[in-house]
Design an enzyme around this catalytic site. Sequence first.
Site, mmCIF file in Angstrom:
data_model
loop_
_atom_site.group_PDB
_atom_site.id
_atom_site.type_symbol
_atom_site.label_atom_id
_atom_site.label_comp_id
_atom_site.label_asym_id
_atom_site.label_seq_id
_atom_site.Cartn_x
_atom_site.Cartn_y
_atom_site.Cartn_z
ATOM 1 N N SER A 1 0.799 -1.239 0.000
ATOM 2 C CA SER A 1 0.000 0.000 0.000
ATOM 3 C C SER A 1 0.826 1.281 0.000
ATOM 4 O O SER A 1 0.286 2.352 -0.275
ATOM 5 C CB SER A 1 -0.935 0.007 1.195
ATOM 6 O OG SER A 1 -2.066 -0.736 0.868
ATOM 7 N N LYS B 1 0.632 3.344 -2.999
ATOM 8 C CA LYS B 1 -0.522 4.229 -3.260
ATOM 9 C C LYS B 1 -0.088 5.705 -3.221
ATOM 10 O O LYS B 1 -0.647 6.542 -3.922
ATOM 11 C CB LYS B 1 -1.627 3.975 -2.222
ATOM 12 C CG LYS B 1 -2.288 2.622 -2.424
ATOM 13 C CD LYS B 1 -3.158 2.216 -1.262
ATOM 14 C CE LYS B 1 -3.875 0.912 -1.588
ATOM 15 N NZ LYS B 1 -4.294 0.139 -0.443
ATOM 16 N N TYR C 1 -2.447 -1.859 -10.545
ATOM 17 C CA TYR C 1 -2.472 -1.754 -9.075
ATOM 18 C C TYR C 1 -1.655 -2.885 -8.426
ATOM 19 O O TYR C 1 -0.825 -2.642 -7.550
ATOM 20 C CB TYR C 1 -3.928 -1.770 -8.583
ATOM 21 C CG TYR C 1 -4.030 -1.879 -7.092
ATOM 22 C CD1 TYR C 1 -3.742 -0.790 -6.277
ATOM 23 C CD2 TYR C 1 -4.378 -3.081 -6.487
ATOM 24 C CE1 TYR C 1 -3.793 -0.896 -4.896
ATOM 25 C CE2 TYR C 1 -4.429 -3.201 -5.110
ATOM 26 C CZ TYR C 1 -4.139 -2.106 -4.315
ATOM 27 O OH TYR C 1 -4.192 -2.223 -2.947
ATOM 28 N N TYR D 1 -4.658 3.415 7.467
ATOM 29 C CA TYR D 1 -5.985 2.780 7.434
ATOM 30 C C TYR D 1 -6.806 3.185 8.638
ATOM 31 O O TYR D 1 -6.768 4.329 9.053
ATOM 32 C CB TYR D 1 -5.847 1.248 7.306
ATOM 33 C CG TYR D 1 -4.998 0.945 6.125
ATOM 34 C CD1 TYR D 1 -5.499 1.128 4.843
ATOM 35 C CD2 TYR D 1 -3.678 0.589 6.272
ATOM 36 C CE1 TYR D 1 -4.708 0.921 3.748
ATOM 37 C CE2 TYR D 1 -2.879 0.373 5.180
ATOM 38 C CZ TYR D 1 -3.397 0.552 3.922
ATOM 39 O OH TYR D 1 -2.618 0.363 2.845
ATOM 40 N N VAL E 1 0.986 -3.859 3.864
ATOM 41 C CA VAL E 1 0.849 -5.155 4.547
ATOM 42 C C VAL E 1 2.119 -6.010 4.531
ATOM 43 O O VAL E 1 2.189 -7.004 5.249
ATOM 44 C CB VAL E 1 -0.311 -6.012 3.984
ATOM 45 C CG1 VAL E 1 -1.648 -5.529 4.464
ATOM 46 C CG2 VAL E 1 -0.260 -6.126 2.487
HETATM 47 O O1 DON Z 1 -4.602 -4.609 -2.111
HETATM 48 C C1 DON Z 1 -3.935 -5.388 -1.449
HETATM 49 O O2 DON Z 1 -4.460 -6.301 -0.886
HETATM 50 C C2 DON Z 1 -2.429 -5.236 -1.258
HETATM 51 N N1 DON Z 1 -1.714 -5.483 -2.388
HETATM 52 C C3 DON Z 1 -2.055 -3.948 -0.654
HETATM 53 C C4 DON Z 1 -2.694 -3.792 0.645
HETATM 54 C C5 DON Z 1 -1.946 -3.134 1.699
HETATM 55 O O3 DON Z 1 -0.752 -3.041 1.772
HETATM 56 C C6 DON Z 1 -2.834 -2.662 2.740
HETATM 57 N N2 DON Z 1 -2.108 -2.459 3.936
HETATM 58 N N3 DON Z 1 -2.124 -2.257 4.979
#
Ligand code: DON
Length: 325
Positions: free
Chosen positions: A72, A75, A199, A251, A269
């Site tokens: 994330s 982003k 993405y 988040y 994540v």
């Molecule tokens: O969209 C997803 O599930 C991941 N590739 C990115 C999510 C993410 O890192 C959210 N984090 N806390």
Amino acid sequence: MERTLGEIECSFTQQLHQWTEQFRPYSAQGKCAAYIPALAEANPEHLGVCIAHPNGQVMKAGEWDIPFTMQSISKVIGFMAACSVCGMEEVLNRVDVEPTGDAFNSIIRLEAHKPGKPFNPMINAGAITVSSLLPGKEPADKLEPILSLLEKILGKRPLVNENVFKSEWETAYLNRSLAYYLKQNGFLAAGVEEALEVYSRQCSIQVTAEDLAKISLVIADDGFDPFQGKQMIPRRITKVTKALMLTCGMYNASGKLAAFVGVPAKSGVSGGIMAAIPPRGRRGAPFQEGGGIGIYGPAIDQVGNSVSGLMVLKDMAEHWDLNIF
Ligand code: DON
């Protein structure tokens, strides 16, 4: 007696080492993300911390050189790249700048609030929308502005980890649902599969904690890279980016970050945290001219933030008075 710059930097590095050793055991309170199978292979005890100073020094401790995927954190780069190439107004026509307090992959607000405009670019719905907007038809073309922005800042072209990409692509059921929902409501500027591929690939871009520190230093300094002496990103874009990091970057723990840490930050994540310390006028405090922080600790909490990484960031902000408020 006045301390030399070298002595001061040495004491910062010692402090970073102390934090990595102090907070590493707390990683046992979290787990590596397993919903993307390739992420579960990380070593949960790793903890790396870097801080980049505008004078050109990057101080490092722990496993600062372990490569991991941005997830994330990408982003932030996607938003800045899209604003730079498409114009910020165009991006904000399709995605808002409001925090949600929901999980990063929640679909609830797309239906509950008409006309279903994603709330911000730091949640999945918003980031997939931003990815769809990037110029070009093929996913590789759309990914290009993100990779070249990173290349400009880091002085090397980052790799996309194909193994992590494949793992995410094959399990992206919820993200696919979000993309279909966005397409139905007219917010996606590309096909569902194209937007999703961009993405998922941007999430799989590989970096180290040192890279994150260098990127966040540029964001902290309003888009100016003190290492290269060049403006990398328009000032106005980085101002909005910092506000988004502070209000939406962690988040549904973003409010706590603002209240108890007070530094714009973005997590992923895979266990990365990128935090930008804007220049502040604080008598006697270090990093008054700003700085960039990169942290890696793959054991995450229920919200998706690195357990040990967040502890280091919190202590660091308190100890060095980095809080912007
Ligand atoms: O969209 C997803 O599930 C991941 N590739 C990115 C999510 C993410 O890192 C959210 N984090 N806390």
